[in-house]
Design a protein around this motif. Sequence first.
Motif, short mmCIF file in Angstrom:
data_model
loop_
_atom_site.label_atom_id
_atom_site.label_comp_id
_atom_site.label_asym_id
_atom_site.label_seq_id
_atom_site.Cartn_x
_atom_site.Cartn_y
_atom_site.Cartn_z
N ASN A 111 21.24 42.56 43.90
CA ASN A 111 21.82 43.61 44.73
C ASN A 111 23.21 43.19 45.17
OD1 ASN A 111 22.55 45.46 46.72
ND2 ASN A 111 20.46 45.66 47.49
N PRO A 112 24.26 43.94 44.85
CA PRO A 112 25.63 43.52 45.16
C PRO A 112 25.95 43.46 46.65
CG PRO A 112 25.63 45.75 44.31
CD PRO A 112 24.23 45.23 44.10
N VAL A 113 25.07 44.01 47.50
CA VAL A 113 25.31 43.93 48.94
C VAL A 113 24.30 43.03 49.63
CG1 VAL A 113 26.39 46.21 49.05
CG2 VAL A 113 23.92 46.02 49.36
N ASP A 114 23.51 42.31 48.85
CA ASP A 114 22.48 41.43 49.42
C ASP A 114 23.03 40.02 49.54
OD1 ASP A 114 20.13 40.41 50.35
OD2 ASP A 114 19.14 40.31 48.39
N PHE A 115 23.86 39.82 50.56
CA PHE A 115 24.47 38.52 50.78
C PHE A 115 23.91 37.89 52.06
CE2 PHE A 115 27.55 40.19 47.84
CZ PHE A 115 27.94 39.08 47.13
N HIS A 116 23.81 36.59 52.02
CA HIS A 116 23.31 35.85 53.17
C HIS A 116 24.26 34.69 53.43
CE1 HIS A 116 19.47 38.05 52.93
NE2 HIS A 116 19.73 38.03 51.63
N TYR A 117 24.46 34.40 54.72
CA TYR A 117 25.49 33.45 55.12
C TYR A 117 24.88 32.32 55.94
CZ TYR A 117 28.57 37.17 53.59
OH TYR A 117 29.19 38.13 52.84
N LEU A 118 25.49 31.15 55.80
CA LEU A 118 24.96 29.97 56.44
C LEU A 118 26.10 29.05 56.85
CD1 LEU A 118 22.34 28.15 56.96
CD2 LEU A 118 22.86 27.14 54.74
N ASN A 119 26.10 28.64 58.10
CA ASN A 119 27.00 27.58 58.55
C ASN A 119 26.22 26.28 58.58
OD1 ASN A 119 29.43 29.02 59.05
ND2 ASN A 119 28.55 29.86 60.92
N PHE A 256 30.14 36.58 42.35
CA PHE A 256 28.83 37.20 42.58
C PHE A 256 28.55 38.20 41.47
CE2 PHE A 256 32.04 39.65 44.78
CZ PHE A 256 31.71 40.96 44.52
N ALA A 257 27.33 38.75 41.49
CA ALA A 257 26.92 39.75 40.51
C ALA A 257 27.17 41.14 41.07
CB ALA A 257 25.44 39.58 40.17
N LEU A 258 27.80 42.00 40.25
CA LEU A 258 28.13 43.35 40.72
C LEU A 258 27.72 44.42 39.72
CD1 LEU A 258 29.50 45.21 42.78
CD2 LEU A 258 31.66 44.82 41.57
N ASP A 259 28.06 44.24 38.43
CA ASP A 259 27.78 45.28 37.44
C ASP A 259 26.33 45.16 36.94
OD1 ASP A 259 27.66 43.25 35.44
OD2 ASP A 259 29.83 43.30 35.27
N PRO A 260 25.86 46.14 36.14
CA PRO A 260 24.46 46.15 35.69
C PRO A 260 24.03 44.94 34.87
CG PRO A 260 25.46 48.30 35.38
CD PRO A 260 26.56 47.38 35.78
N SER A 261 24.96 44.13 34.41
CA SER A 261 24.56 42.94 33.66
C SER A 261 23.95 41.87 34.56
CB SER A 261 25.78 42.35 32.93
OG SER A 261 26.72 41.84 33.86
N TYR A 262 24.18 42.00 35.86
CA TYR A 262 23.65 41.06 36.86
C TYR A 262 24.10 39.63 36.61
CZ TYR A 262 20.66 45.05 37.84
OH TYR A 262 20.20 46.31 38.14
N GLU A 263 25.23 39.49 35.97
CA GLU A 263 25.78 38.16 35.75
C GLU A 263 26.84 37.87 36.82
OE1 GLU A 263 27.36 37.84 31.87
OE2 GLU A 263 25.46 38.16 30.84
N ASN A 264 26.83 36.66 37.30
CA ASN A 264 27.84 36.27 38.27
C ASN A 264 29.21 36.24 37.61
OD1 ASN A 264 26.08 35.98 40.42
ND2 ASN A 264 25.70 33.81 40.02
N LYS A 265 30.17 36.88 38.25
CA LYS A 265 31.53 36.92 37.74
C LYS A 265 32.50 36.70 38.89
CE LYS A 265 30.51 40.17 33.97
NZ LYS A 265 30.85 41.48 33.36
N GLN A 266 33.72 36.38 38.51
CA GLN A 266 34.74 36.13 39.52
C GLN A 266 35.53 37.40 39.80
OE1 GLN A 266 37.44 32.96 38.58
NE2 GLN A 266 37.96 32.60 40.73
N PHE A 267 35.75 37.68 41.09
CA PHE A 267 36.53 38.83 41.53
C PHE A 267 37.62 38.34 42.47
CE2 PHE A 267 32.30 40.31 40.50
CZ PHE A 267 32.52 41.46 39.76
N PHE A 268 38.74 39.08 42.48
CA PHE A 268 39.89 38.63 43.25
C PHE A 268 40.35 39.71 44.23
CE2 PHE A 268 40.26 36.45 39.14
CZ PHE A 268 40.25 35.13 39.57
N HIS A 269 40.84 39.25 45.36
CA HIS A 269 41.62 40.08 46.27
C HIS A 269 43.08 39.69 46.06
CE1 HIS A 269 43.11 40.85 50.63
NE2 HIS A 269 43.51 41.80 49.81
#
Length: 289
Positions: A111-119, A256-269
């Motif tokens: 799920n592209p919005v299923d992120f969890h964070y940890l300090n 992270f994974a975004l498209d239907p391939s569910y493969e982790n890819k690099q995205f940039f701002h």
Amino acid sequence: SSNYDAWSLDPPNFNNFNLQDYFVGIQSLLKYGICENSNVFLGIKRGYKPGGINQDMFVNDENVRFYKPEYNINYELTYKNLNEMNSTEFTLFHMIRKDPQVNLYAQLTSNPVDFHYLNINAENGYNSGFEFFHQRSINNKLNLSISLGYLITNIDEINYTYEETSIYRYEGGREQAHAPNYNLSLTSNYKIFENLIATIEFTGVDSYYFSENNDFKSDPYNLFNGSILYQLDSFDVIFWGKNLTNEKYALRGFYFALDPSYENKQFFHTSNPLEFGITLKYNLKSSQK
């Protein structure tokens, strides 16, 4: 189509814990005058960053539910020289970081919005380097300045396992994220007329890691900015341009994974493109004279 997720979580028992901490910050500065225009400063500072609670519902491990405060001790040696035509400042620094806090994230599903964070705390880290600034008035019209910074950083390895899979991970033993080794700035101010000043600025930034979670790095980039300042009584009118060569470079990177391939890819701002604008300033003190 529809999706339905159901979670059953056993509430952790954290009844026996104490998050009370006492923080003491210290700053000590010793000044030695070499001559009328030159001084040397020796500084020692102790800082802190409060700890806290990881509120993510998946973090049920008592060892990481709470992260500890971070403490640091910074040593600085600075030389300053100031006269009518020149201004110079050079600083050496070394910061020792104890229990440095690292922010990690994980995508536990596709799920592209299923992120969890940890300090989480590493054991040790350090920041070392120098900063140099020099400004020189060539004549009553032209002023030049240079600013140079060099930085070396390191944080110990962290590897936290969630459900037998290294989800939250930091390879460690390398530089911190968003900590380029060098940054450079060259600035020229030219007084065309008494109330008209033109400025051109060059900046250069080294590559840096985007995140503590992976080893992807940015590319070094160089920028040119410029402005023209027009002064009129109580008003300052500034015509400015940023990124004059319209460079496209990455400011932040994500993996992270975004498209239907569910493969982790690099995205940039990426950066803003070429920009022009006008800024109007009004000086209240000048208007009251």
